[in-house]
Each structure stands twice: as C-alpha cells, then as structure tokens.
Motif scaffolding. Sequence first.
Motif, short mmCIF file in Angstrom:
data_model
loop_
_atom_site.label_atom_id
_atom_site.label_comp_id
_atom_site.label_asym_id
_atom_site.label_seq_id
_atom_site.Cartn_x
_atom_site.Cartn_y
_atom_site.Cartn_z
N ASN A 22 0.86 -1.20 0.03
CA ASN A 22 -0.07 -0.05 0.06
C ASN A 22 0.98 1.19 0.09
O ASN A 22 0.35 2.29 -0.56
N TYR A 23 1.99 1.08 0.70
CA TYR A 23 3.05 2.25 0.48
C TYR A 23 3.78 2.29 -0.63
O TYR A 23 4.07 3.28 -1.21
N LEU A 24 4.20 1.35 -1.12
CA LEU A 24 5.15 1.04 -2.10
C LEU A 24 4.53 1.38 -3.53
O LEU A 24 5.33 1.84 -4.44
N LEU A 25 3.38 0.95 -3.92
CA LEU A 25 2.71 0.96 -5.00
C LEU A 25 2.79 2.42 -5.53
O LEU A 25 3.16 2.92 -6.62
N PRO A 26 2.31 3.59 -4.89
CA PRO A 26 2.40 4.96 -5.15
C PRO A 26 3.88 5.41 -5.40
O PRO A 26 3.98 6.20 -6.15
#
Length: 147
Positions: A22-26
Amino acid sequence: MKNKTKYDIKKMDSTILRTATNYLLPLLLLFSLFVLLRGHYLSGGGFVGGLIASIAFVLHAFAYTTRRTLRLFQIPPRMLIPIGLTISFISGFLPVILGRPFMTGVWFADNVAVIGSVGTALFFDIGVYLVVVGVVLTILLTISESE
C-alpha cells in the motif's frame, strides 16, 4: 498446534506484504514517472519507467490477487499496447508533417515548469512506457490467472 502457528505466520506475512504494498505502489509509480520524464535528457526513459511501473503492479498482484490488481485499471492492460504504439507513431510522424525526416526530434518553444523542454522524444517515451506496461502486465497477469 503447529498447523495453527504456521497459518498465523503466513497470515502475518501477507499482512506485512499488503501493508508494504500500500505504501510502495504509489512510490514506485511516482518513481517510474520520474524515470520516464528524465529519460530524454539522462539515462532512463519509457522502457525503464514502464518496467518499474509494471513491477509495482506485479507486487500488488502478489500481495492481493490478480483480479484486484486488474480493478486498478480503467481499461484492460492489453489495451495500453495499441494506445502506446499509436502515441509513438504519431510522435515519429509529426516531423514528416513539418517537412522533416521521420523520427526527427521536434521541440516546442516554451518550457514546462517541472519537465523542462517538451518535444516529440517525450511523447515517444510515453508511448514506449505504455507499451511496456501493457505487454509486461498482460503476460504476467495472464500467467498468474491460469495457475
């Protein structure tokens, strides 16, 4: 008792992976755009940026499901291929309309604040970016759906 412990560990691992995703995707998508935009001046460009964006979506598919990852797109990833090819072809053909050879760089007179000078090379890179994302995701998500 051992089976319950193994299940708890797997559950915890997927929770950690999902939270990290959830943090790495953006962040990965933002970095892929950075690599795309800096590509017509320095190393990088559409191919490398497209691979980074594909990795972000593959990570999401690992953390969740392929179906949930496909829901992130408004259109199927395979449709990015003809869109990217069209953009790249138009960017290569635009100089012909202006009386120059095919694939000659044409630059606009005004600079854009963050990007700098904008020209056909940037649009060609955007087309390559979309083709790479479309091809990689179509292949990998199709393989993961068949399993």
